[in-house]
Motif scaffolding. Structure first.
Motif, PDB file in Angstrom:
ATOM      1  N   GLN A 167       0.844  -1.200   0.000  1.00  0.00           N
ATOM      2  CA  GLN A 167       0.000   0.000   0.000  1.00  0.00           C
ATOM      3  C   GLN A 167       0.873   1.241   0.000  1.00  0.00           C
ATOM      4  O   GLN A 167       1.782   1.369   0.804  1.00  0.00           O
ATOM      5  CB  GLN A 167      -0.912   0.004   1.228  1.00  0.00           C
ATOM      6  N   GLY A 168       0.614   2.148  -0.932  1.00  0.00           N
ATOM      7  CA  GLY A 168       1.327   3.411  -0.998  1.00  0.00           C
ATOM      8  C   GLY A 168       2.632   3.376  -1.775  1.00  0.00           C
ATOM      9  O   GLY A 168       3.241   4.417  -2.012  1.00  0.00           O
ATOM     10  N   ALA A 169       3.084   2.196  -2.194  1.00  0.00           N
ATOM     11  CA  ALA A 169       4.332   2.091  -2.957  1.00  0.00           C
ATOM     12  C   ALA A 169       4.146   2.713  -4.332  1.00  0.00           C
ATOM     13  O   ALA A 169       3.053   2.701  -4.905  1.00  0.00           O
ATOM     14  CB  ALA A 169       4.753   0.629  -3.089  1.00  0.00           C
ATOM     15  N   SER A 170       5.223   3.255  -4.853  1.00  0.00           N
ATOM     16  CA  SER A 170       5.195   3.837  -6.187  1.00  0.00           C
ATOM     17  C   SER A 170       4.748   2.794  -7.204  1.00  0.00           C
ATOM     18  O   SER A 170       5.239   1.663  -7.202  1.00  0.00           O
ATOM     19  CB  SER A 170       6.596   4.345  -6.539  1.00  0.00           C
ATOM     20  N   GLY A 171       3.800   3.153  -8.059  1.00  0.00           N
ATOM     21  CA  GLY A 171       3.315   2.258  -9.099  1.00  0.00           C
ATOM     22  C   GLY A 171       2.291   1.239  -8.653  1.00  0.00           C
ATOM     23  O   GLY A 171       1.817   0.439  -9.463  1.00  0.00           O
ATOM     24  N   MET A 172       1.938   1.252  -7.366  1.00  0.00           N
ATOM     25  CA  MET A 172       0.936   0.304  -6.877  1.00  0.00           C
ATOM     26  C   MET A 172      -0.409   0.571  -7.551  1.00  0.00           C
ATOM     27  O   MET A 172      -0.786   1.703  -7.765  1.00  0.00           O
ATOM     28  CB  MET A 172       0.764   0.444  -5.359  1.00  0.00           C
ATOM     29  N   MET A 173      -1.102  -0.503  -7.906  1.00  0.00           N
ATOM     30  CA  MET A 173      -2.443  -0.398  -8.466  1.00  0.00           C
ATOM     31  C   MET A 173      -3.423  -1.059  -7.505  1.00  0.00           C
ATOM     32  O   MET A 173      -3.068  -2.042  -6.858  1.00  0.00           O
ATOM     33  CB  MET A 173      -2.506  -1.103  -9.821  1.00  0.00           C
ATOM     34  N   PRO A 174      -4.627  -0.540  -7.433  1.00  0.00           N
ATOM     35  CA  PRO A 174      -5.155   0.582  -8.192  1.00  0.00           C
ATOM     36  C   PRO A 174      -4.531   1.914  -7.745  1.00  0.00           C
ATOM     37  O   PRO A 174      -4.346   2.144  -6.550  1.00  0.00           O
ATOM     38  CB  PRO A 174      -6.651   0.553  -7.930  1.00  0.00           C
ATOM     39  N   ASN A 175      -4.201   2.711  -8.739  1.00  0.00           N
ATOM     40  CA  ASN A 175      -3.519   3.980  -8.528  1.00  0.00           C
ATOM     41  C   ASN A 175      -4.327   4.900  -7.614  1.00  0.00           C
ATOM     42  O   ASN A 175      -5.473   5.194  -7.883  1.00  0.00           O
ATOM     43  CB  ASN A 175      -3.279   4.663  -9.875  1.00  0.00           C
ATOM     44  N   GLY A 176      -3.716   5.288  -6.505  1.00  0.00           N
ATOM     45  CA  GLY A 176      -4.379   6.187  -5.561  1.00  0.00           C
ATOM     46  C   GLY A 176      -5.434   5.506  -4.709  1.00  0.00           C
ATOM     47  O   GLY A 176      -6.100   6.151  -3.909  1.00  0.00           O
ATOM     48  N   GLY A 177      -5.594   4.197  -4.863  1.00  0.00           N
ATOM     49  CA  GLY A 177      -6.613   3.468  -4.118  1.00  0.00           C
ATOM     50  C   GLY A 177      -6.011   2.578  -3.055  1.00  0.00           C
ATOM     51  O   GLY A 177      -4.849   2.710  -2.687  1.00  0.00           O
ATOM     52  N   THR A 178      -6.814   1.665  -2.600  1.00  0.00           N
ATOM     53  CA  THR A 178      -6.398   0.704  -1.594  1.00  0.00           C
ATOM     54  C   THR A 178      -5.945  -0.567  -2.286  1.00  0.00           C
ATOM     55  O   THR A 178      -6.598  -1.032  -3.224  1.00  0.00           O
ATOM     56  CB  THR A 178      -7.575   0.391  -0.647  1.00  0.00           C
ATOM     57  N   ARG A 179      -4.858  -1.125  -1.811  1.00  0.00           N
ATOM     58  CA  ARG A 179      -4.320  -2.367  -2.372  1.00  0.00           C
ATOM     59  C   ARG A 179      -5.404  -3.442  -2.342  1.00  0.00           C
ATOM     60  O   ARG A 179      -6.196  -3.527  -1.409  1.00  0.00           O
ATOM     61  CB  ARG A 179      -3.126  -2.818  -1.534  1.00  0.00           C
ATOM     62  N   LEU A 180      -5.414  -4.256  -3.371  1.00  0.00           N
ATOM     63  CA  LEU A 180      -6.382  -5.352  -3.425  1.00  0.00           C
ATOM     64  C   LEU A 180      -6.155  -6.307  -2.262  1.00  0.00           C
ATOM     65  O   LEU A 180      -5.019  -6.486  -1.810  1.00  0.00           O
ATOM     66  CB  LEU A 180      -6.216  -6.146  -4.727  1.00  0.00           C
ATOM     67  N   PRO A 181      -7.216  -6.949  -1.785  1.00  0.00           N
ATOM     68  CA  PRO A 181      -7.029  -7.989  -0.767  1.00  0.00           C
ATOM     69  C   PRO A 181      -6.125  -9.091  -1.326  1.00  0.00           C
ATOM     70  O   PRO A 181      -6.173  -9.396  -2.520  1.00  0.00           O
ATOM     71  CB  PRO A 181      -8.440  -8.521  -0.521  1.00  0.00           C
ATOM     72  N   GLN A 182      -5.322  -9.675  -0.468  1.00  0.00           N
ATOM     73  CA  GLN A 182      -4.407 -10.724  -0.925  1.00  0.00           C
ATOM     74  C   GLN A 182      -5.163 -11.872  -1.583  1.00  0.00           C
ATOM     75  O   GLN A 182      -4.678 -12.471  -2.539  1.00  0.00           O
ATOM     76  CB  GLN A 182      -3.555 -11.244   0.237  1.00  0.00           C
ATOM     77  N   SER A 183      -6.362 -12.161  -1.129  1.00  0.00           N
ATOM     78  CA  SER A 183      -7.140 -13.244  -1.736  1.00  0.00           C
ATOM     79  C   SER A 183      -7.457 -12.939  -3.205  1.00  0.00           C
ATOM     80  O   SER A 183      -7.439 -13.844  -4.044  1.00  0.00           O
ATOM     81  CB  SER A 183      -8.420 -13.508  -0.951  1.00  0.00           C
ATOM     82  N   SER A 184      -7.708 -11.679  -3.543  1.00  0.00           N
ATOM     83  CA  SER A 184      -7.959 -11.304  -4.946  1.00  0.00           C
ATOM     84  C   SER A 184      -6.690 -11.444  -5.782  1.00  0.00           C
ATOM     85  O   SER A 184      -6.724 -11.927  -6.913  1.00  0.00           O
ATOM     86  CB  SER A 184      -8.480  -9.870  -5.032  1.00  0.00           C
ATOM     87  N   ILE A 185      -5.571 -11.019  -5.220  1.00  0.00           N
ATOM     88  CA  ILE A 185      -4.286 -11.159  -5.916  1.00  0.00           C
ATOM     89  C   ILE A 185      -3.986 -12.640  -6.144  1.00  0.00           C
ATOM     90  O   ILE A 185      -3.557 -13.034  -7.231  1.00  0.00           O
ATOM     91  CB  ILE A 185      -3.164 -10.473  -5.112  1.00  0.00           C
TER      92      ILE A 185
END
Length: 117
Positions: A86-104
């Motif tokens: 969360q918050g890392a450069s280039g993380m998607m969704p851009n400007g949003g909350t990191r996807l739950p690990q289960s979705s990844i």
């Protein structure tokens, strides 16, 4: 009497709690992942606001179809981008909350399952 009540409560809590199963801690990844049933709902909810047709907010490509998402995984580093902290450069969704690990994990499994429909 109060000590006895505390003792009984402690025993009930001890025996009522168990750590034998982690099934309730994460959503299980299906044995066989498909695009239409498992991946598309994730991309529709989290990616399409920007990766539409035409792409919006600076998104470089559309992610509306199975082939577009598959190409983004193979050639554009989609799994890396959604797996960043969360918050890392280039993380998607851009400007949003990191996807739950289960979705990844579902998207990773879809790749492992050879991108089944």
């Amino acid at each position: 009497m109060q000590k006895k009540l505390i003792y009984i409560t402690s025993i009930l809590l001890f025996y009522g709690c168990s750590n034998e199963s982690t099934d309730d801690l994460t959503d299980p990844v299906p044995e066989k992942v498909s695009y239409s049933r498992d991946v598309k709902p994730i991309t529709d909810t989290n990616c399409i606001p920007c990766h539409n047709n035409p792409p919006l907010n600076g998104a470089p490509m559309s992610l509306l179809t199975k082939l577009q998402v598959q190409d983004a995984i193979i050639n554009r580093g989609l799994l890396d981008r959604i797996s960043r902290p969360q918050g890392a450069s280039g993380m998607m969704p851009n400007g949003g909350t990191r996807l739950p690990q289960s979705s990844i994990d579902i998207i990773k499994k879809w790749q492992t399952d050879n991108f089944s429909e």
